[in-house]
Design an enzyme around this catalytic site. Structure first.
Site, PDB file in Angstrom:
ATOM      1  N   HIS A  88       5.108  10.321  29.490  1.00 37.50           N
ATOM      2  CA  HIS A  88       5.446  11.087  28.895  1.00 37.50           C
ATOM      3  C   HIS A  88       5.995  12.726  30.076  1.00 37.50           C
ATOM      4  CE1 HIS A  88       5.829  14.139  25.862  1.00 37.50           C
ATOM      5  NE2 HIS A  88       4.345  14.828  26.353  1.00 37.50           N
ATOM      6  N   THR A  92      16.905   8.285  35.030  1.00 40.35           N
ATOM      7  CA  THR A  92      16.410   8.289  36.266  1.00 40.35           C
ATOM      8  C   THR A  92      15.203   7.135  36.754  1.00 40.35           C
ATOM      9  OG1 THR A  92      14.880  10.754  36.198  1.00 40.35           O
ATOM     10  CG2 THR A  92      17.175  10.223  36.524  1.00 40.35           C
ATOM     11  N   LYS A  97      15.407   1.092   9.547  1.00 41.64           N
ATOM     12  CA  LYS A  97      14.312   1.010  10.811  1.00 41.64           C
ATOM     13  C   LYS A  97      13.955  -0.245  11.087  1.00 41.64           C
ATOM     14  CE  LYS A  97      10.978   3.302  13.579  1.00 41.64           C
ATOM     15  NZ  LYS A  97      10.742   4.974  13.339  1.00 41.64           N
TER      16      LYS A  97
END
Ligand code: GAR
Length: 206
Positions: free
Chosen positions: A112, A15, A68
């Site tokens: 955040h 969103t 990674k």
């Protein structure tokens, strides 16, 4: 900078990514465009949103790589190919390595859903809700080598109401995110963010 090319990194619903795209489209967020929506999850709903918005999408899953380092090397290659200026993490639930952060220092933003340094981690809204504190909020920050520890650009408080439910708090936090992230991105693309160690100074408009 005019026409800064953003890569928006997602893992979930998307969103915030959709909101950023719509604010750019409306002309309220100027001087940039979403060049690429990159997901580390093939089934992220964010990809459907991006396709509906006619944005270029790419999936790079960690499981496709030995480690990674190789995963992030593949991401870096795509970013270079697409001539990306800034990385906008929007619900990207993966910790980037110190090497990756170093390569793009000052060019990676994260949002955040808490007033950092309170409630770091993946369940920040729930943790704040269960804490019985009276307020939480939203933070936009530069990404550094830690988890949710980077230099803070903007923060906005959200009161936790006496009759709050977790979903009402989530909705009100998201509404604040949709205002704060475009505001921070505008400062970034306008070159108004000065990074001095752990501090960010926002230069006023001339
Ligand atoms: C947002 O609330 C964002 O702040 C949070 O994930 C949600 C993504 O929603 N990010 C973190 O918790 C990062 N630690 P969206 O996919 O609908 O934009």
């Amino acid at each position: 900078m005019s026409d800064a090319r953003l890569a928006v990194f997602v893992s979930g619903s998307g969103t915030n990514m959709e909101n950023i795209a719509r604010v750019i489209e409306s002309g309220k967020l100027k001087g940039c465009r979403i060049q690429l929506v990159l997901s580390d999850q093939r089934d992220a709903y964010a990809l459907k949103r991006a396709e509906q918005l006619k944005l270029k999408t790419m999936v790079i899953e960690r499981g496709e790589f030995q480690n990674k380092l190789e995963f992030e090397a593949a991401i870096t290659q795509v970013l270079q190919r697409e001539k990306i200026h800034f990385i906008v993490l929007a619900g990207f639930m993966r910790v980037l390595s110190p090497e990756f952060v170093k390569t793009f220092r000052g060019r990676i933003l994260n949002i955040h859903p808490s007033l950092l340094p309170r409630f770091k981690g993946a369940k920040a809204i729930q943790d704040a809700y269960e804490s019985r504190e009276s307020k939480t909020g939203v933070t936009v920050h530069f990404v550094d080598e830690g988890v949710d520890t980077g230099p803070i650009i903007l923060q906005r408080e959200v009161n936790i109401l006496p009759d709050e439910t977790l979903s009402s708090l989530e909705a009100r936090i998201h509404a604040v995110e949709y205002e704060l992230y475009p505001e921070a991105i505008q400062c970034l693309v306008d070159g108004r963010l000065e990074l001095k160690g752990k501090r960010v100074r926002i230069r006023s408009l001339d």
